[in-house]
Design an enzyme around this catalytic site. Structure first.
Site, PDB file in Angstrom:
ATOM      1  N   SER A   6       0.823  -1.211   0.000  1.00 45.90           N
ATOM      2  CA  SER A   6       0.000   0.000   0.000  1.00 45.90           C
ATOM      3  C   SER A   6       0.858   1.263   0.000  1.00 45.90           C
ATOM      4  O   SER A   6       2.012   1.259   0.441  1.00 45.90           O
ATOM      5  CB  SER A   6      -0.913   0.012   1.230  1.00 45.90           C
ATOM      6  OG  SER A   6      -1.712  -1.140   1.257  1.00 45.90           O
TER       7      SER A   6
HETATM    8  N1  SAM Z   1      -0.577  -4.965   4.033  1.00 43.95           N
HETATM    9  C1  SAM Z   1       0.145  -5.242   2.832  1.00 43.95           C
HETATM   10  C2  SAM Z   1       1.559  -4.734   2.854  1.00 43.95           C
HETATM   11  O1  SAM Z   1       1.953  -4.093   3.833  1.00 43.95           O
HETATM   12  O2  SAM Z   1       2.275  -5.008   1.886  1.00 43.95           O
HETATM   13  C3  SAM Z   1      -0.565  -4.740   1.604  1.00 43.95           C
HETATM   14  C4  SAM Z   1      -1.523  -5.709   1.151  1.00 43.95           C
HETATM   15  S1  SAM Z   1      -2.278  -5.655  -0.396  1.00 43.95           S
HETATM   16  C5  SAM Z   1      -2.833  -4.019  -0.599  1.00 43.95           C
HETATM   17  C6  SAM Z   1      -3.729  -6.611   0.063  1.00 43.95           C
HETATM   18  C7  SAM Z   1      -3.438  -8.057   0.351  1.00 43.95           C
HETATM   19  O3  SAM Z   1      -4.649  -8.679   0.769  1.00 43.95           O
HETATM   20  C8  SAM Z   1      -2.952  -8.854  -0.848  1.00 43.95           C
HETATM   21  O4  SAM Z   1      -1.715  -9.427  -0.569  1.00 43.95           O
HETATM   22  C9  SAM Z   1      -4.034  -9.909  -1.057  1.00 43.95           C
HETATM   23  O5  SAM Z   1      -3.540 -11.135  -1.522  1.00 43.95           O
HETATM   24  C10 SAM Z   1      -4.596 -10.020   0.347  1.00 43.95           C
HETATM   25  N2  SAM Z   1      -5.950 -10.601   0.440  1.00 43.95           N
HETATM   26  C11 SAM Z   1      -7.033 -10.402  -0.356  1.00 43.95           C
HETATM   27  N3  SAM Z   1      -8.080 -11.103   0.109  1.00 43.95           N
HETATM   28  C12 SAM Z   1      -7.662 -11.761   1.218  1.00 43.95           C
HETATM   29  C13 SAM Z   1      -8.269 -12.628   2.157  1.00 43.95           C
HETATM   30  N4  SAM Z   1      -9.553 -13.013   2.055  1.00 43.95           N
HETATM   31  N5  SAM Z   1      -7.545 -13.101   3.193  1.00 43.95           N
HETATM   32  C14 SAM Z   1      -6.233 -12.748   3.332  1.00 43.95           C
HETATM   33  N6  SAM Z   1      -5.595 -11.925   2.479  1.00 43.95           N
HETATM   34  C15 SAM Z   1      -6.297 -11.436   1.445  1.00 43.95           C
END
Ligand code: SAM
Length: 220
Positions: A67
């Site tokens: 993000s």
């Molecule tokens: N917090 C992260 C970082 O610091 O890099 C950024 C994350 S990215 C914007 C959102 C993440 O949510 C992705 O890696 C995606 O695979 C994950 N995601 C989406 N749906 C999900 C779910 N149901 N459970 C766990 N992770 C999920």
């Protein structure tokens, strides 16, 4: 310790990033201190290392992103993290957000649906000495084993607030989650008081979709 891990690397860029975030109204000094310390360049793909301290989201593989730093700051400030707070993160991604929370003194639990991203995040967190409890799975149902949480942060966007996350909040706990359609979302900051919920909305964010049982349906 490798050159990349040396504190001096990108120090001035990191400082500029934090000053920009401060100038945009983020006040939590413990958070700003953590963002000044955590080396974001270790959490981005090597191709983008030179852009690690730009205020932008960057690709991390599997069509996902780390993000934007300002977004990380706004979401984390809204969580009202204190030393010892028990925080659940949904969407580990690169591990950067988890590192910020751990640096602030929180006890961090995090869930990621892609094992490839989780493995790389685990390596980064371990290398930097952050103790974070993590698992691969569907975070839309939370992690009941360790509930209740003082804070839950969802780093992907959902169509609605997943009920299990509300259930797993402690009394006085805060859920921060982007809610909206696929293109634009607003951050919902939801405080739980004796099974009642008070919601404040921060407008205008854009996240990758939260995919799972209580999120968007799909494989992407
Ligand atoms: N917090 C992260 C970082 O610091 O890099 C950024 C994350 S990215 C914007 C959102 C993440 O949510 C992705 O890696 C995606 O695979 C994950 N995601 C989406 N749906 C999900 C779910 N149901 N459970 C766990 N992770 C999920």
């Amino acid at each position: 310790m490798s050159e990349l891990l040396q504190n001096g690397r990108f120090k001035s860029e990191r400082k500029e990033m934090v000053e920009l975030i401060r100038s945009r109204g983020v006040k939590d000094e413990n958070l700003l201190k953590a963002m000044l310390k955590v080396p974001r360049h270790l959490f981005v793909n090597e191709l983008f290392i030179g852009r690690a301290y730009e205020d932008s989201a960057l690709p991390i593989g599997m069509s996902q992103t780390i993000s934007q730093p300002y977004t990380v700051a706004v979401m984390t400030e809204a969580l009202e993290v204190k030393k010892g707070s028990k925080i659940l993160e949904i969407g580990t991604g690169s591990g950067y957000q988890a590192a910020i929370l751990a640096e602030m003194g929180a006890k961090v639990y995090t869930i990621e649906r892609y094992v490839e991203l989780l493995n790389s995040a685990r390596k980064n967190l371990e290398k930097l000495g952050y103790q974070v409890v993590s698992k691969c799975g569907d975070g839309t149902i939370g992690w009941s084993e360790f509930a209740p949480y003082d804070g839950i942060i969802v780093t992907a966007a959902a169509p609605d607030v997943p009920q299990p996350l509300l259930d797993q909040l402690a009394d006085g706990g805060i859920l921060v989650i982007p809610i909206g359609d696929i293109d634009t979302q607003n951050l919902h900051v939801i405080k739980k008081f004796k099974d009642k919920f008070d919601t404040r909305v921060i407008f205008g964010f854009r996240f990758v979709p939260l995919i799972g049982k209580m999120g968007w349906q799909g494989n992407g």
